[in-house]
Design a protein around this motif. Structure first.
Motif, PDB file in Angstrom:
ATOM      1  N   PHE A 143       0.726  -0.974  -0.073  1.00 46.71           N
ATOM      2  CA  PHE A 143      -0.326  -0.125   0.102  1.00 46.71           C
ATOM      3  C   PHE A 143       0.477   1.414   0.277  1.00 46.71           C
ATOM      4  N   PHE A 144       0.312   2.534  -0.072  1.00 43.15           N
ATOM      5  CA  PHE A 144       0.420   3.282   0.172  1.00 43.15           C
ATOM      6  C   PHE A 144       0.762   4.466   1.365  1.00 43.15           C
ATOM      7  N   LEU A 155       7.141  13.198   0.789  1.00 42.02           N
ATOM      8  CA  LEU A 155       6.903  12.742   2.089  1.00 42.02           C
ATOM      9  C   LEU A 155       5.417  11.291   1.518  1.00 42.02           C
ATOM     10  N   GLY A 156       6.179  10.768   0.227  1.00 38.91           N
ATOM     11  CA  GLY A 156       5.132   9.917   0.191  1.00 38.91           C
ATOM     12  C   GLY A 156       5.358   8.662  -0.108  1.00 38.91           C
ATOM     13  N   PHE A 157       4.930   7.031   0.103  1.00 35.52           N
ATOM     14  CA  PHE A 157       6.330   5.786  -0.017  1.00 35.52           C
ATOM     15  C   PHE A 157       5.654   5.083  -0.224  1.00 35.52           C
ATOM     16  N   ARG A 158       5.781   3.937  -1.088  1.00 35.16           N
ATOM     17  CA  ARG A 158       5.287   2.789  -1.044  1.00 35.16           C
ATOM     18  C   ARG A 158       5.762   1.223  -0.321  1.00 35.16           C
ATOM     19  N   HIS A 167      10.150   1.917   7.738  1.00 37.02           N
ATOM     20  CA  HIS A 167      11.882   4.010   7.391  1.00 37.02           C
ATOM     21  C   HIS A 167      10.649   5.094   6.709  1.00 37.02           C
ATOM     22  N   ALA A 168       9.333   4.407   6.437  1.00 35.18           N
ATOM     23  CA  ALA A 168       8.857   5.687   6.730  1.00 35.18           C
ATOM     24  C   ALA A 168       8.171   6.275   7.014  1.00 35.18           C
ATOM     25  N   ARG A 173       7.406  10.849  10.814  1.00 35.41           N
ATOM     26  CA  ARG A 173       7.423  11.576  12.295  1.00 35.41           C
ATOM     27  C   ARG A 173       8.758  12.860  12.291  1.00 35.41           C
ATOM     28  N   ALA A 174       9.444  13.335  10.875  1.00 31.84           N
ATOM     29  CA  ALA A 174      10.591  14.023  11.540  1.00 31.84           C
ATOM     30  C   ALA A 174      10.369  15.152  10.598  1.00 31.84           C
ATOM     31  N   ASP A 175       9.585  14.855   9.413  1.00 34.58           N
ATOM     32  CA  ASP A 175       9.337  15.880   8.535  1.00 34.58           C
ATOM     33  C   ASP A 175       8.324  16.471   8.682  1.00 34.58           C
TER      34      ASP A 175
END
Length: 432
Positions: A143-144, A155-158, A167-168, A173-175
């Motif tokens: 999912f994304f 800040l979009g991740f698969r 990792h996402a 959380r940082a950004d």
């Protein structure tokens, strides 16, 4: 007397397009808020920007006939606030947020086009049980994930496994704070349902993976009439999520384009969006012959402006300006110098690096002279780290934008390679 049109984040490249619109001899364009404050930054101080804009507008000795913009967040969300205060045309803040608040948008879309949207769930990235909650909502790998409000795939991740999710979450959380605070300010200005207000700017979305041939329907609503006027194809680099180029007009089958037009009219009418431009990103799954609605943007795409100029004869900023003045847009069709137009994204796929060399202006002029009608805009300068670039996706850095036109797609690609061979970028301290 000329009509005064205020443009948030106006820069020289777009001013040139605006001055060549139909009726432009009757307009005076004024910049409102420096473009560096609304684009070339990772921090958006919306209250300060609104205060600056209001001060300039109230001090202006003349009529304020339109306030417009062509950028994504935060410009798109500031426009209804400013336009409402100064009595000029645009859509309501609530109808805009039904498109831009990604969770609210999916909830509204589900009411009218449920078969064309993926499974989705909102989650708090600071919740240690977030992955469990996503699974309970019916989503499984892959999912994304992306913020409730984001732009440019930022800040979009698969997510293919729990390690990807971890990792996402670390990155989010940082950004996400750089998005959360300004977007929450906008949400506070709107009349929201309680269930939507709880999903604030610090939340994220998880969505089922959808795919196929991607495109964008550019359209507008004028006095309640929804008008799609062009479809732009979005072509990605092989095996990655980063865009390679946008091309207009679309090469999708006519019946698929018609279907997307019908869906566009249905959803935008339901949202109550009015007197403003928009674009909707779609996928067409060719194997299943299924159309997916990816997301709605409440503006024209400035990346598409030169494409419409090359093919139709006028930038689609014509739509933005006409609507801002309360007029039905006067867009031509196929009156340009080229059959097809494209914007290419010259990318590098480093984790990070330092830019040690960019092409000189003389080198750029020599490169574009090989293909008339070409524009090259480097996005980096010597000495900068690639990670300093704003609005990048999570997998690459776009170091230059290249616009060009041609008689067909194959010629576009051939000409792009010719231009690229003459653009020498160099890097040091490369993190592969």
């Amino acid at each position: 007397m000329k009509k005064n049109i205020f443009v948030i984040g106006l820069n020289a490249f777009n001013l040139d397009k605006l001055k060549r619109l139909r009726g432009a001899e009757n307009y005076e364009f004024h910049g409102l808020i420096d473009p560096a404050k609304v684009y070339d930054t990772e921090i958006f101080d919306i209250p300060a920007m609104l205060a600056e804009a209001e001060e300039k507008l109230r001090a202006f000795d003349g009529s304020i006939d339109a306030i417009v913009g062509y950028m994504d967040f935060p410009v798109s969300t500031m426009l209804p606030i400013l336009c409402n205060k100064f009595g000029v045309r645009t859509t309501s803040l609530e109808s805009l947020l039904k498109c831009e608040h990604k969770y609210w948008s999916r909830v509204v879309q589900k009411e009218v086009v449920p078969e064309h949207i993926p499974a989705f769930a909102a989650f708090d990235p600071f919740d240690d049980e977030a992955l469990t909650h996503i699974g309970a909502a019916g989503l499984s790998f892959p999912f994304f994930v992306k913020p409730i409000k984001s732009s440019g795939s930022r800040l979009g991740f698969r997510i293919d496994n729990p390690e990807d999710f971890d990792h996402a979450i670390e990155r989010l959380r940082a950004d996400i704070g750089s998005i959360q605070e300004p977007f929450n300010f906008v949400l506070d200005q709107a009349d929201l349902p309680d269930e939507i207000r709880q999903v604030h700017g610090g939340y994220c979305m998880a969505e089922q993976v959808i795919g196929g041939r991607q495109c964008t329907v550019e359209g507008y609503v004028h006095n309640g009439e929804v008008v799609p006027y062009g479809i732009v194809d979005s072509i990605r680099y092989p095996q990655v999520l980063s865009f390679f180029y946008y091309m207009y007009p679309s090469r999708l089958p006519a019946n698929v384009q018609d279907k997307m037009g019908e869906l566009t009219k249905r959803i935008m009418s339901h949202v109550g969006f009015d007197n403003s431009a928009f674009n909707i990103e779609f996928f067409w799954d060719e194997v299943q012959d299924r159309t997916w609605l990816l997301e709605i943007n409440t503006r024209i795409s400035q990346s598409h402006c030169d494409l419409f100029d090359k093919v139709d004869g006028i930038s689609n900023q014509q739509v933005t300006v006409d609507l801002g003045l309360g007029q039905r847009p006067d867009m031509p069709s196929r009156e340009g110098d080229y059959k097809v137009g494209a914007e290419f994204f010259y990318r590098v796929f480093f984790t990070d690096a330092t830019v040690s060399r960019v092409p000189t202006s003389e080198e750029i002029e020599a490169a574009v002279s090989k293909v008339p009608g070409t524009f090259v805009r480097p996005q980096v300068h010597e000495g900068m780290r690639l990670s300093e670039l704003p609005e990048q996706d999570s997998y690459s850095y776009a170091i230059a934008y290249i616009w060009m036109g041609a008689s067909k797609q194959s010629t576009l690609l051939w000409n792009y390679e010719r231009v690229l061979k003459n653009l020498n970028f160099e890097f040091t301290d490369i993190e592969e």
